[in-house]
Design a protein around this motif. Structure first.
Motif: not given
Length: 210
Positions: A84-88, A94-99, A101-108
């Protein structure tokens, strides 16, 4: 009692310190003692938290507490999970909360919702690196993934995690409410009882007893 927290996350330290303060436990981060972060090669939260706790205990000579937590989304087969902490970074970002979150939405994107998910927390405490009886607690907080971020509080995936029973995202909750209901709070409540009965030798009170 002083216990090393196998994390350098300042926000996590504040949350856990508030949860364990009633026991008279002082948490100090491993970074403040010059301890490097442990490897997290395992596929489960429990295995990684145990590895981190043992690493911090071995390096400090003190009891250690480790938390391994993350988000598990049903539509993604449990991902991002322990990553979870480095999902992006798995997608070249990059490794960040914002990235993350963005990648999670892209995968969904394109997957039918609502997207059931849960925050998961494994807390492990060891008296020493070779403690044969680690204390292990698990907490789960169920919710759904929002289509866009809501709220400014918290950290990680909090802006995307909606709690239907509360009608808010985790990032919209005040700190006191989050500390009372979160996956980390649920795991901590279990661990507090184990610390009392196993480490502090306080008798447990049966359910329903005064």
């Amino acid at each position: 009692m002083k216990i090393v927290l196998a994390s350098n996350n300042a926000k996590k330290l504040l949350e856990l310190q508030a949860l364990f303060a009633p026991l008279g436990i002082e948490l100090v981060t491993q970074g403040s003692l010059g301890i490097t972060e442990a490897e997290e090669p395992f596929h489960s939260f429990v295995e990684n938290s145990l590895a981190k706790a043992r690493h911090a205990a071995a390096a400090s000579g003190l009891p250690a507490l480790a938390d391994d937590s993350g988000l598990s989304v049903d539509a993604l087969g449990g991902a991002p999970g322990v990553l979870s902490a480095r999902f992006a970074t798995l997608f070249g970002q990059p490794k960040s909360d914002a990235d993350n979150n963005r990648v999670l939405l892209e995968q969904l994107a394109g997957k039918p919702g609502p997207h059931r998910a849960r925050f998961v927390c494994s807390l492990v405490a060891v008296r020493s690196a070779d403690d044969p009886e680690p204390l292990i607690a698990m907490g789960r907080w169920d919710g759904e993934i929002l289509p866009s971020a809501q709220g400014e509080g918290g950290f990680g995936y909090d802006p995307l995690m909606f709690i239907p029973a509360l009608g808010q995202s985790v990032a919209q909750l005040d700190a006191a409410t989050k500390n009372r209901l979160s996956h980390r709070a649920l795991a901590a409540a279990q661990l507090v009882q184990q610390l009392k009965s196993v480490w502090l030798n306080e008798p447990s009170v049966p359910n329903g007893a005064a």
